[in-house]
Design an enzyme around this catalytic site. Structure first.
Site, PDB file in Angstrom:
ATOM      1  N   GLU A  46       2.453 -74.993 -44.334  1.00  0.00           N
ATOM      2  CA  GLU A  46       3.459 -74.150 -44.989  1.00  0.00           C
ATOM      3  C   GLU A  46       3.377 -72.708 -44.495  1.00  0.00           C
ATOM      4  OE1 GLU A  46       4.986 -72.251 -49.218  1.00  0.00           O
ATOM      5  OE2 GLU A  46       3.117 -73.393 -49.203  1.00  0.00           O
ATOM      6  N   ASP A 111     -10.228 -62.915 -50.135  1.00  0.00           N
ATOM      7  CA  ASP A 111      -9.355 -61.734 -50.186  1.00  0.00           C
ATOM      8  C   ASP A 111     -10.116 -60.633 -50.937  1.00  0.00           C
ATOM      9  OD1 ASP A 111      -7.341 -59.881 -50.428  1.00  0.00           O
ATOM     10  OD2 ASP A 111      -6.068 -61.090 -51.736  1.00  0.00           O
ATOM     11  N   ASP A 113      -9.882 -56.669 -52.028  1.00  0.00           N
ATOM     12  CA  ASP A 113      -8.900 -55.598 -52.164  1.00  0.00           C
ATOM     13  C   ASP A 113      -9.580 -54.364 -52.763  1.00  0.00           C
ATOM     14  OD1 ASP A 113      -6.705 -53.967 -53.051  1.00  0.00           O
ATOM     15  OD2 ASP A 113      -5.430 -55.741 -52.910  1.00  0.00           O
TER      16      ASP A 113
END
Length: 426
Positions: A46, A111, A113
Site C-alpha cells: 500500500e 517513529d 518525534d
C-alpha cells in the site's frame, strides 16, 4: 539557494520537476521489491498520497516501477506514506470479499518525534528544533540501532530524517517484516523506558539488577549528558528546571540537596552533588537507589510512538518524500557518521531544483552522449535521471541508500546460496 529561502507556495511548481528528474525511482523500487523473490510483494504494497489541500488518497498500489513513476508524476503528492504488504492488491480492496483483505507483512518501524520531549527540553517546543535539542535524536538513534543489531540480530536498519523534527527507522530484515503484532509489541515494550503522560512526574523507574540493555543505553546517555543537559539545556541552572529535577529525587535526599544548592550555583557541581547523594544511598539502602540514572534516562532516553511500531497496517512517511512546510527531503541517515548529521543542512526541494539549472563542466559532452543514446530512449531517460540527481546535494544521500540496498542484496545472495547448499546435502 539556502534552505531558508524555501517558500511553501512554490511547492506545486517544484514537485513536477522533482518527480520527473530527481526522485530515485529505481532504488525505491529495488528497496520495496526485496529482490523480487516473493511473487506480488511489490504489487500488494500500500502507498498513500497526500495531495494539495490535504486530499488524502489511500490504498494505492502499482504493478511495476514504471506504473508507480507515472502515477506519482501525474499526482505530484505533497507527501508519500508507505504501508503494509496485503493479501490482495490494495487498489482492489473494495472488490475483495469482506474480511479477506488483510495486512500480512511490513518492515518493523519506529517513529521518534521531538514534540514528545517537550517536557524535558528548554530550547524549543512543538515543531521547532535547534542544534541543541537535535542531540536527543542522535542519542535515540545510537541507543536503538545498537539494541536492534546486538539484542535482536537485525542487520538491515534504515534510519531516515523526517524532514522536520524527527527520525524514522525501517528494519528491513525478512524476519522483522514477518513479525506478528504480538512480537512487534514485545520488541517495542523492550525498548520503551519512559512511561506515563503529562500527569506522571517520574517516568523512569529502575529496579535491581539493572538490565544489560539499560546499562548499555546509559553508556550512550553519559557520553552526551554533560554537554547536552547541563550546558545546552541548563538543567541545573534555572530555578524552574532545578525544581523539576529535584521532584525526581527521593524525599529524604531532596531537602539535603536543596540546602546544598543554596551554597553551590554551578550546574556541573550541582549534578556532582546529586551523583554523590545517589552513591551514598546505594551503599546504605537495602534496595538500589538509582535516581541519578533515572533522571538521566528521563531527560535523554528515546521516546517512541509505540502505536506506529506495534501495528502491521500503520502507515509511515516514505524516504525521499518532501516535507511541505520546511521543503526538506526525507533523506537516509548514515549512522556511521551520525554525529556529523545536521538536519539544517539537508537539501530542500527548492535548492536541488535550482542546482539542476547550474551549468557544470562536461555538460556539452553529456548532451552529445544523450543524442547518441536516443536509439534506446528508455535507457537514455534512466541515465539522464541518474546524472540529474548526481549534480545536486541529494547525491550523497542516494549514494548511502544505494549502499544500504547493496548490503541487503548481499545477504539475500548469501541466504540463497545457503539454502541451495542445504538442498544439495539432502
Amino acid at each position: 539557494m539556502p534552505s531558508s529561502d524555501y517558500d511553501p507556495a512554490s511547492l506545486p511548481d517544484l514537485l513536477p520537476l522533482y518527480y520527473r528528474r530527481l526522485f530515485p525511482f529505481s532504488q525505491y523500487y529495488r528497496w520495496l521489491s526485496y529482490g523480487g523473490v516473493q511473487k506480488n510483494y511489490f504489487q500488494n504494497r500500500e502507498f498513500s498520497f497526500t495531495l494539495k489541500d490535504d486530499i488524502y488518497v489511500r490504498y494505492q498500489s502499482f504493478s511495476t516501477q514504471n506504473e508507480l513513476e507515472k502515477e506519482m508524476q501525474k499526482m505530484n503528492p505533497y507527501k508519500i506514506d508507505v504501508g503494509a504488504v496485503y493479501s490482495h492488491r490494495p487498489s482492489q480492496h473494495n472488490t475483495v470479499k469482506s474480511g479477506t483483505f488483510q495486512a500480512l507483512e511490513k518492515e518493523l518501524v519506529f517513529d521518534i518525534d521531538m514534540t514528545d520531549y517537550d517536557d524535558v527540553r528548554s530550547c524549543c517546543s512543538a515543531a521547532d528544533i535547534c542544534s541543541k535539542c537535535w542531540t536527543l535524536m542522535t542519542i535515540a538513534i545510537r541507543i536503538l540501532d545498537r539494541a536492534l543489531q546486538d539484542d535482536f540480530g537485525f542487520q538491515h536498519r534504515l534510519w531516515v530524517y523526517s524532514g522536520r523534527r524527527g527520525v524514522h527507522c525501517w528494519v528491513c530484515d525478512e524476519a522483522a517484516r514477518k513479525l506478528s503484532v504480538a512480537a512487534r509489541s514485545a520488541v517495542t515494550e523492550y525498548l520503551s523506558l519512559v512511561k506515563g503522560g503529562d500527569e506522571t512526574v517520574k517516568k523512569v523507574v529502575l529496579t535491581e539488577p539493572i538490565h544489560p540493555f539499560i546499562s548499555n543505553s546509559l553508556e550512550v546517555v553519559e557520553e552526551y549528558f554533560s554537554r547536552y543537559a547541563l550546558r545546552d539545556q541548563d538543567l541545573m541552572g534555572s530555578k524552574v528546571s532545578v525544581e523539576k529535577v529535584l521532584a525526581l529525587v527521593p524525599e529524604d535526599a531532596r531537602s539535603y540537596l536543596q540546602q546544598e544548592f543554596e551554597k553551590e550555583k554551578k550546574p556541573e557541581k550541582r549534578w556532582k552533588l546529586i551523583e554523590a547523594e545517589a552513591m551514598r544511598k546505594q551503599s546504605t539502602a537495602k534496595k538500589g537507589q538509582y535516581f541519578e540514572k533515572e533522571i538521566m534516562l528521563q531527560y535523554c532516553y528515546p521516546r517512541l510512538d509505540a502505536n506506529v511500531s506495534k501495528g502491521v497496517n500503520h502507515l509511515l512517511k516514505s524516504p525521499f518524500s518532501v516535507h511541505p512546510k520546511t521543503g526538506r527531503i526525507s533523506v537516509p541517515i548514515n549512522v556511521s557518521e551520525l554525529d556529523k548529521f545536521d538536519p539544517f543542512s539537508v537539501p530542500t526541494i527548492s535548492l536541488i531544483c535550482e542546482e539542476l539549472d547550474r551549468p557544470r563542466p562536461g555538460e556539452e559532452k553529456e548532451k552529445l552522449e544523450d543524442a547518441k543514446e536516443k536509439e534506446d530512449e528508455k535507457d537514455a531517460i534512466e541515465k539522464r535521471k541518474i546524472r540529474d540527481y548526481k549534480r545536486t546535494s541529494l547525491a550523497k544521500y542516494i549514494k548511502y541508500f544505494d549502499q544500504f540496498l547493496d548490503g541487503m542484496a548481499r545477504s539475500w545472495k548469501g541466504e540463497r546460496l545457503r539454502k541451495s547448499d542445504l538442498q544439495k546435502e539432502f
